[in-house]
Design an enzyme around this catalytic site. Structure first.
Site, PDB file in Angstrom:
ATOM      1  N   LYS A   1       0.807  -1.220   0.000  1.00 54.05           N
ATOM      2  CA  LYS A   1       0.000   0.000   0.000  1.00 54.05           C
ATOM      3  C   LYS A   1       0.840   1.269   0.000  1.00 54.05           C
ATOM      4  O   LYS A   1       0.397   2.322  -0.456  1.00 54.05           O
ATOM      5  CB  LYS A   1      -0.955   0.005   1.205  1.00 54.05           C
ATOM      6  CG  LYS A   1      -0.339   0.399   2.538  1.00 54.05           C
ATOM      7  CD  LYS A   1      -1.457   0.766   3.541  1.00 54.05           C
ATOM      8  CE  LYS A   1      -0.949   1.352   4.828  1.00 54.05           C
ATOM      9  NZ  LYS A   1      -0.410   0.385   5.793  1.00 54.05           N
TER      10      LYS A   1
ATOM     11  N   HIS B   1       1.689  -3.934  14.749  1.00 50.50           N
ATOM     12  CA  HIS B   1       2.223  -2.770  14.033  1.00 50.50           C
ATOM     13  C   HIS B   1       2.248  -1.644  15.048  1.00 50.50           C
ATOM     14  O   HIS B   1       1.210  -1.267  15.577  1.00 50.50           O
ATOM     15  CB  HIS B   1       1.346  -2.420  12.828  1.00 50.50           C
ATOM     16  CG  HIS B   1       1.978  -1.439  11.878  1.00 50.50           C
ATOM     17  ND1 HIS B   1       2.460  -0.220  12.287  1.00 50.50           N
ATOM     18  CD2 HIS B   1       2.219  -1.513  10.546  1.00 50.50           C
ATOM     19  CE1 HIS B   1       2.970   0.413  11.231  1.00 50.50           C
ATOM     20  NE2 HIS B   1       2.840  -0.346  10.171  1.00 50.50           N
TER      21      HIS B   1
ATOM     22  N   GLU C   1       6.881  -6.005   8.073  1.00 48.39           N
ATOM     23  CA  GLU C   1       6.120  -5.435   6.952  1.00 48.39           C
ATOM     24  C   GLU C   1       6.540  -3.991   6.685  1.00 48.39           C
ATOM     25  O   GLU C   1       5.738  -3.075   6.795  1.00 48.39           O
ATOM     26  CB  GLU C   1       4.620  -5.481   7.272  1.00 48.39           C
ATOM     27  CG  GLU C   1       4.070  -6.866   7.540  1.00 48.39           C
ATOM     28  CD  GLU C   1       2.724  -6.834   8.251  1.00 48.39           C
ATOM     29  OE1 GLU C   1       2.273  -5.743   8.675  1.00 48.39           O
ATOM     30  OE2 GLU C   1       2.128  -7.900   8.400  1.00 48.39           O
TER      31      GLU C   1
HETATM   32  C1  LIG Z   1       0.669   0.443   6.484  1.00 46.91           C
HETATM   33  C2  LIG Z   1       1.092  -0.852   7.040  1.00 46.91           C
HETATM   34  C3  LIG Z   1       2.449  -1.221   7.022  1.00 46.91           C
HETATM   35  C4  LIG Z   1       3.554  -0.310   6.533  1.00 46.91           C
HETATM   36  O1  LIG Z   1       3.776   0.756   7.398  1.00 46.91           O
HETATM   37  P1  LIG Z   1       5.070   1.703   7.189  1.00 46.91           P
HETATM   38  O2  LIG Z   1       4.936   2.761   8.216  1.00 46.91           O
HETATM   39  O3  LIG Z   1       4.983   2.243   5.813  1.00 46.91           O
HETATM   40  O4  LIG Z   1       6.252   0.839   7.371  1.00 46.91           O
HETATM   41  C5  LIG Z   1       2.779  -2.464   7.493  1.00 46.91           C
HETATM   42  N1  LIG Z   1       1.840  -3.321   7.969  1.00 46.91           N
HETATM   43  C6  LIG Z   1       0.535  -3.003   8.009  1.00 46.91           C
HETATM   44  C7  LIG Z   1      -0.435  -3.992   8.524  1.00 46.91           C
HETATM   45  C8  LIG Z   1       0.126  -1.762   7.547  1.00 46.91           C
HETATM   46  O5  LIG Z   1      -1.169  -1.430   7.619  1.00 46.91           O
END
Ligand SMILES: *Cc1c(COP(=O)(O)O)cnc(C)c1O
Length: 463
Positions: free
Chosen positions: A69, A197, A274
């Site tokens: 994303k 996260h 991620e």
């Molecule tokens: C948006 C998102 C990420 C990426 O976050 P960053 O701040 O760009 O590293 C990773 N995992 C999940 C589940 C997300 O929603």
């Protein structure tokens, strides 16, 4: 394996001695010959290769699953696929994109805890097994749509120190986890691990430590229900540029000892993450053109009776209007709390007067402001402003509101970068350079903390 071709990546290889910055200069020169001075990007895909090598050095135990994303451009995703990354997809279309580049379903985690049933069925049909959940309703849905799913329980974290908190929307509490694990067991679903996260742009690395510790608790809890979990997913939020309070290596210096403590190497747990912005932020530079300008004289705005009278520069302020804004690339200002400040393309003379100014996007909406206060010389119409670190959450959520198109992206890579990518894709990552730094820090942290969580004292020393 067939050799890679720059054409597939839609990229130009840079001639020796040339950089992405030279491509910016050349493109500006080319545009300036005609009338057409549309905003454009230059993306240095070689920067992604560097980030990948840096990741392997800083987090040797953690396999990156890039969060699509953040920037779903095909060249970016293809580069990361070639480097061997996995992918965090949140929808059917993201899964399709990654699949279309030949990525095996085992390299995908469907990391959206709240999914549409039809899209779960799609994942099932395509062999995507790993998916996250944080509610009972989701478990029922998965039981109906994807019996062989390998579920990953998303837990909430304390993200009060993050710019973009996520636990308001997602994540089960520790207490909730027990209920969910019991329910999963009743439904005969497989739960293989835990994810979290910490929110993006986390300013307190101990959030990771706490979340890793909480994950350990959930792993232990799961054993009561007969689950032997083997996957820990530490999410994203890692910074992608250097203009941040907490640097990437400062965060990893906290994560590594926490992993070693709660998920020792020989415990059979695979660790993934991620990262989104980490990979792409610094690879993209955006060039915008000044299409309109207003000069506001001091008398018109505020009173001019005070200290600045003698200074000619303070007598006027400028408003610059450029051809990309918050409905386009700069949506990161609204959605991602980004602060975007320009770099001048034409370097100012040393004694050039500067003025307070604001920078505005091209749409007719008053919200469309890129910078409220910055200091720039008196710039003519047609001049270029550069914005660096524009790869994350920019083109991905850009709209064509008011009829303004998303800027074209010029992809480049140096020849050494290209060679490095090829080597990684055929022979894997070069063995990490063993340095005393992080390992020593890890050891001292582990020794000094008697309690379960490393003490504040210890954390400070690590940073
Ligand atoms: C948006 C998102 C990420 C990426 O976050 P960053 O701040 O760009 O590293 C990773 N995992 C999940 C589940 C997300 O929603």
């Amino acid at each position: 394996m067939k050799p890679l071709s720059p054409v597939e990546f839609n990229l130009s290889l840079l001639e020796e001695g040339f950089t992405a910055q030279d491509t910016v200069d050349q493109t500006i020169k080319d545009c300036s010959m005609g009338d057409d001075r549309d905003a454009f990007y230059v993306c240095d895909l070689g920067d992604l290769v560097k980030k990948h090598v840096r990741w392997a050095q800083a987090l040797p135990r953690v396999t990156p699953f890039y969060a699509v994303k953040c920037n779903n451009s095909a060249s970016v995703v293809r580069t990361l696929a070639t480097l061997g990354c996995g992918f965090d997809c949140a929808s059917k279309v993201e899964i399709q994109l990654v699949e279309s580049l030949g990525v095996a379903p085992s390299r995908i985690i469907y990391a959206n805890p709240c999914k549409q049933a039809s899209q779960i069925k799609y994942a099932s049909a395509r062999g995507v097994q790993k998916m996250t959940f944080d509610s009972e309703v989701e478990l029922l849905k998965v039981a109906r749509c994807h019996e062989s799913a390998q579920l990953v329980l998303r837990i909430a974290t304390d993200d009060s120190n993050s710019m973009c908190p996520l636990s308001v929307k997602f994540g089960a509490t520790l207490k909730g986890c027990r209920t969910l694990l019991r329910r999963a067991q009743e439904l005969s679903l497989d739960v293989i691990g835990v994810s979290f996260h910490v929110g993006s742009m986390c300013r307190d690395p101990s959030t990771y430590t706490q979340a890793i510790f909480d994950s350990r608790c959930v792993f232990d809890m799961a054993e009561e229900f007969g689950y032997k979990m083997n996957l820990l997913d530490i999410g994203g939020g890692f910074p992608g540029s250097e203009d941040v309070k907490l640097k990437f290596e400062e965060i990893t210096a906290i994560i590594n000892p926490a992993l070693d403590k709660y998920f020792p190497m020989d415990g059979g747990v695979r660790v993934i993450a991620e990262p989104g912005r980490y990979y792409v932020a610094s690879a993209f530079t955006l060039a915008v053109n000044i299409i309109a300008k207003k000069v506001i004289l001091r008398e018109q705005s505020a009173s001019n009776d005070e200290e600045e009278e003698d200074d000619e520069a303070s007598e006027k302020t400028m408003m610059y209007y450029v051809n990309d804004g918050v409905y386009g690339s700069f949506n990161c200002i609204l959605y991602d709390h980004a602060e975007c400040l320009p770099v001048l393309h034409t370097k100012p003379k040393p004694d050039e007067a500067t003025y307070t100014c604001s920078i505005w996007g091209p749409t007719c909406d008053g919200l469309d402001r890129i910078a409220e206060h910055c200091t720039l010389p008196d710039l003519p119409l047609g001049d270029w402003l550069l914005f660096e670190n524009m790869g994350a959450y920019t083109v991905a959520a850009s709209s064509n509101f008011n009829g303004f198109a998303t800027p074209e992206i010029h992809y480049v890579m140096s020849r050494p970068g290209w060679k490095c990518m090829q080597q990684i894709s055929t022979r894997g990552m070069p063995a990490p350079v063993e340095e005393a730094g992080p390992a020593c820090v890890a050891a001292s942290c582990g020794r000094e903390s008697a309690v379960d969580l490393p003490s504040k004292h210890c954390q400070n020393r690590v940073v």
